[in-house]
Design a protein around this motif. Structure first.
Motif, short mmCIF file in Angstrom:
data_model
loop_
_atom_site.label_atom_id
_atom_site.label_comp_id
_atom_site.label_asym_id
_atom_site.label_seq_id
_atom_site.Cartn_x
_atom_site.Cartn_y
_atom_site.Cartn_z
N MET A 50 0.93 -1.31 -0.11
CA MET A 50 0.06 -0.05 -0.06
C MET A 50 0.96 1.15 0.03
N GLY A 51 1.89 1.24 0.51
CA GLY A 51 3.02 2.33 0.74
C GLY A 51 3.31 2.73 -0.84
N LEU A 52 3.67 1.83 -1.59
CA LEU A 52 4.18 2.06 -2.94
C LEU A 52 3.04 2.47 -3.90
N ARG A 53 1.57 2.05 -3.58
CA ARG A 53 0.55 2.35 -4.28
C ARG A 53 0.11 4.03 -3.93
N VAL A 54 0.29 4.18 -2.73
CA VAL A 54 0.22 5.66 -2.39
C VAL A 54 1.22 6.69 -3.13
N SER A 59 -4.76 7.46 -7.22
CA SER A 59 -5.53 7.06 -6.27
C SER A 59 -4.87 6.08 -5.31
N SER A 60 -5.24 6.64 -4.04
CA SER A 60 -4.40 5.70 -3.03
C SER A 60 -5.20 4.60 -2.72
N GLY A 61 -6.73 4.45 -2.86
CA GLY A 61 -7.39 3.43 -2.39
C GLY A 61 -7.82 3.63 -0.80
N ILE A 62 -7.37 4.77 -0.40
CA ILE A 62 -7.73 5.10 1.28
C ILE A 62 -8.70 6.14 1.45
N ILE A 63 -9.77 5.74 2.26
CA ILE A 63 -10.80 6.82 2.72
C ILE A 63 -10.46 6.98 4.22
N GLY A 64 -10.48 8.31 4.33
CA GLY A 64 -10.00 8.73 5.73
C GLY A 64 -11.39 8.93 6.49
N VAL A 65 -11.32 8.33 7.64
CA VAL A 65 -12.53 8.51 8.68
C VAL A 65 -12.06 9.13 9.85
N GLY A 118 -1.32 14.73 5.56
CA GLY A 118 -0.15 13.84 5.44
C GLY A 118 -0.18 12.57 4.46
N TRP A 119 -1.76 12.44 4.10
CA TRP A 119 -2.01 11.14 3.25
C TRP A 119 -2.61 11.52 2.30
N ASN A 120 -2.36 10.75 1.13
CA ASN A 120 -2.99 11.21 -0.15
C ASN A 120 -4.23 10.23 -0.09
N MET A 121 -5.34 10.59 0.35
CA MET A 121 -6.65 9.93 0.53
C MET A 121 -7.49 10.35 -0.63
N ASP A 122 -8.46 9.41 -0.88
CA ASP A 122 -9.49 9.67 -2.14
C ASP A 122 -10.68 10.39 -1.75
N GLY A 123 -10.78 10.35 -0.31
CA GLY A 123 -11.80 11.12 0.23
C GLY A 123 -11.80 11.06 1.72
N VAL A 124 -12.58 11.76 2.39
CA VAL A 124 -12.62 11.91 3.86
C VAL A 124 -14.21 11.86 4.58
N ILE A 125 -14.32 10.98 5.57
CA ILE A 125 -15.61 11.35 6.19
C ILE A 125 -15.37 11.84 7.64
N THR A 141 -7.55 19.77 1.90
CA THR A 141 -7.61 19.02 0.71
C THR A 141 -8.61 19.23 -0.43
N ASP A 142 -8.30 18.92 -1.48
CA ASP A 142 -9.33 19.08 -2.70
C ASP A 142 -10.15 17.78 -3.07
N LYS A 143 -10.24 16.70 -1.92
CA LYS A 143 -10.74 15.41 -2.19
C LYS A 143 -12.11 15.78 -1.52
N PRO A 144 -13.11 14.75 -1.96
CA PRO A 144 -14.57 15.02 -1.48
C PRO A 144 -14.56 14.85 0.15
N ILE A 145 -15.17 15.43 0.86
CA ILE A 145 -15.57 15.13 2.24
C ILE A 145 -16.85 15.26 2.57
N VAL A 146 -17.27 14.01 3.31
CA VAL A 146 -18.58 14.21 3.82
C VAL A 146 -18.63 14.08 5.28
N ALA A 147 -19.57 15.12 5.86
CA ALA A 147 -19.76 15.35 7.18
C ALA A 147 -20.86 14.72 7.69
N ILE A 148 -20.74 14.13 8.72
CA ILE A 148 -21.64 13.33 9.53
C ILE A 148 -21.87 13.93 10.93
N ASP A 149 -23.04 14.36 11.03
CA ASP A 149 -23.30 15.05 12.43
C ASP A 149 -22.67 16.20 12.64
#
Length: 184
Positions: A50-54, A59-65, A118-125, A141-149
């Motif tokens: 995964m380190g090499l993929r990032v 696309s890192s394939g990582i979604i940050g929560v 610090g991480w190349n995430m594809d999106g953030v929750i 970040t310019d990646k999509p962010i979804v806010a919950i609550d």
């Protein structure tokens, strides 16, 4: 754990050929070579680095929560027993679509900002953020962010999922009254 290089050496092919098969670029690979590579990948339980993929892909394939359980948010999803299930369902859904979930839960918003920046995430929750903290996150970040609550009374330009307890109680009570219950 087996590497691409080791698979290539076992079959007498280049690492590029193995990489092409892993990434679905098989136009110049014979069907027999592709099959041999896939069999060895399965036999040795190949797992991509995964380190090499990032580092090497857009696309890192990582979604940050990210969760900010600050004292200001005591009446949020964090106080609800379904919170753990929600995070679990997010992870299961993203995994089924080929993504990995990276979880960061901190009272220190700067730690959360550092992780997202610090991480190349594809999106953030973002869960239980104030409007101010959401805007800070969005600036990183310019990646999509979804806010919950999201915790705000003001209008925030955000993809937001929330719980409207007051409306839910009204609708539930209205349903019971319409069904003929009088002692509600």
């Amino acid at each position: 754990m087996v590497t691409i290089k080791e698979i290539a050496e076992k079959l007498g092919v280049s690492t590029t050929t193995v990489s092409n098969v892993i990434n679905g670029r098989v136009g110049k690979v014979s069907s027999r070579t592709e099959q041999d590579i896939r069999e060895l990948l399965q036999k040795y339980n190949y797992v991509p680095n995964m380190g090499l993929r990032v580092l090497t892909k857009k696309s890192s394939g990582i979604i940050g929560v990210v969760v900010c359980p600050h004292n200001l948010y005591e009446n949020t999803l964090l106080a609800d027993p379904t919170y753990g299930r929600m995070v679990g369902e997010l992870e299961k859904g993203f995994r089924a679509r080929g993504y990995y979930v990276m979880l960061c839960c901190s009272n220190n918003i700067e730690e959360i900002y550092t992780m997202v920046a610090g991480w190349n995430m594809d999106g953030v929750i973002a869960i239980s953020f104030s409007a101010e903290h959401y805007r800070g996150l969005k600036a990183l970040t310019d990646k999509p962010i979804v806010a919950i609550d999201i915790q705000t009374e003001e209008e925030v330009a955000a993809y937001s999922v929330g719980i409207d307890h007051e409306n839910a109680c009204y609708r539930m009570t209205r349903h019971l009254l319409d069904a003929g219950y009088t002692d509600v």
